[in-house]
Design an enzyme around this catalytic site. Structure first.
Site, PDB file in Angstrom:
ATOM      1  N   GLN A 103       3.341   9.878   1.227  1.00  0.00           N
ATOM      2  CA  GLN A 103       4.591   9.106   1.229  1.00  0.00           C
ATOM      3  C   GLN A 103       5.472   9.425   0.021  1.00  0.00           C
ATOM      4  OE1 GLN A 103       2.459   5.162   2.150  1.00  0.00           O
ATOM      5  NE2 GLN A 103       4.378   4.975   3.268  1.00  0.00           N
ATOM      6  N   GLY A 107       0.834  -1.189   0.000  1.00  0.00           N
ATOM      7  CA  GLY A 107       0.000   0.000   0.000  1.00  0.00           C
ATOM      8  C   GLY A 107       0.870   1.240   0.000  1.00  0.00           C
ATOM      9  N   HIS A 154      -4.233   1.754   8.013  1.00  0.00           N
ATOM     10  CA  HIS A 154      -2.883   2.310   7.969  1.00  0.00           C
ATOM     11  C   HIS A 154      -2.799   3.453   6.943  1.00  0.00           C
ATOM     12  CE1 HIS A 154       1.663   1.681   8.126  1.00  0.00           C
ATOM     13  NE2 HIS A 154       1.523   2.393   7.024  1.00  0.00           N
ATOM     14  N   GLU A 155      -3.376   3.218   5.756  1.00  0.00           N
ATOM     15  CA  GLU A 155      -3.294   4.242   4.695  1.00  0.00           C
ATOM     16  C   GLU A 155      -4.145   5.466   5.048  1.00  0.00           C
ATOM     17  OE1 GLU A 155      -0.960   3.822   2.817  1.00  0.00           O
ATOM     18  OE2 GLU A 155      -0.709   1.660   2.908  1.00  0.00           O
ATOM     19  N   HIS A 201      -2.295   7.645   7.269  1.00  0.00           N
ATOM     20  CA  HIS A 201      -1.317   8.474   6.548  1.00  0.00           C
ATOM     21  C   HIS A 201      -1.969   9.765   6.054  1.00  0.00           C
ATOM     22  CE1 HIS A 201       2.509   6.468   6.185  1.00  0.00           C
ATOM     23  NE2 HIS A 201       1.975   5.328   5.772  1.00  0.00           N
ATOM     24  N   CYS A 208       6.200   0.136   7.684  1.00  0.00           N
ATOM     25  CA  CYS A 208       5.817   1.263   6.837  1.00  0.00           C
ATOM     26  C   CYS A 208       6.984   1.649   5.945  1.00  0.00           C
ATOM     27  CB  CYS A 208       5.421   2.444   7.719  1.00  0.00           C
ATOM     28  SG  CYS A 208       4.925   3.890   6.791  1.00  0.00           S
ATOM     29  N   LEU A 209       6.688   1.892   4.670  1.00  0.00           N
ATOM     30  CA  LEU A 209       7.747   2.292   3.730  1.00  0.00           C
ATOM     31  C   LEU A 209       8.380   3.623   4.128  1.00  0.00           C
ATOM     32  CD1 LEU A 209       6.064   1.435   0.298  1.00  0.00           C
ATOM     33  CD2 LEU A 209       7.875   0.149   1.439  1.00  0.00           C
TER      34      LEU A 209
HETATM   35 ZN    ZN Z   1       2.879   3.498   5.890  1.00  0.00          ZN
END
Ligand code: ZN
Length: 186
Positions: A51, A46, A148-149, A152, A106-107
């Site tokens: 991000q 995702g 999670h998204e 963000h 998380c990226l």
């Molecule tokens: Zn993340």
């Protein structure tokens, strides 16, 4: 089309409340295409617009086709969201059920994973990439990734939801164990 660089962990854009999408024209479509490419290249399951440095309410999700055996057993059917690209604009969680603690990464914070409690089932209303109203009913990993998204898009990172420091773990780059977790990064 290009892969976009990820915003570094300390970039303030990750902490902003994002703007609503109002224009579903070509520049949004290009952003979405590039977010999908970036997510696949990382790889991640995702990615939210902040991000890649864009403060807009857009996220893309793509879960791998394979299901964990136990997940399948629990539910007894196939998760309709597996192996499919999902694009959500202006999403909102409208209903939740249950709570479950699970490890998350998380990226935008590749050095850490942590145990995060989230709802096990959610209903999310959103718009698709063309602006059409959609409703997603999800459980398991999809429910977690959606939450999670959407976090963000509100400037919240998973570390904010880790209850205590002993539930946050540092990944050593050399550690083989880290590979699995990276694959599920969002
Ligand atoms: Zn993340």
């Amino acid at each position: 089309m290009a892969i976009r660089p990820l915003a570094p962990t300390n970039d303030p854009v990750l902490r902003e409340k994002t703007k609503k999408v109002r224009d579903f024209g070509p520049s949004l479509q290009e952003l979405i295409e590039e977010m999908v490419e970036t997510m696949r290249a990382e790889p991640g399951v995702g990615l939210a617009a902040p991000q890649v440095g864009v403060s807009l309410q857009v996220a893309v999700i793509e879960l791998p086709e394979e299901q964990e055996e136990e997940e399948q057993e629990e539910r007894g059917d196939k998760d309709p969201y597996r192996g499919k690209l999902i694009v959500i604009c202006n999403p909102e969680v409208v209903k939740t059920w249950g709570a479950e603690e699970q490890e998350e990464g998380c990226l935008s914070m590749p050095q850490y994973v942590g145990d995060v409690t989230r709802a096990t089932r959610v209903v999310v209303k959103a718009q698709d990439r063309r602006g059409k109203q959609i409703r997603l009913r999800a459980e398991g990993l999809m429910a977690r990734v959606l939450q999670h998204e959407i976090d963000h898009l509100n400037g919240t990172l998973f570390v904010d939801r880790v209850e205590s420091l002993d539930k946050l773990y540092r990944i050593e780059p050399s550690e083989e164990d880290g590979i699995d977790k990276e694959e599920e990064a969002v």
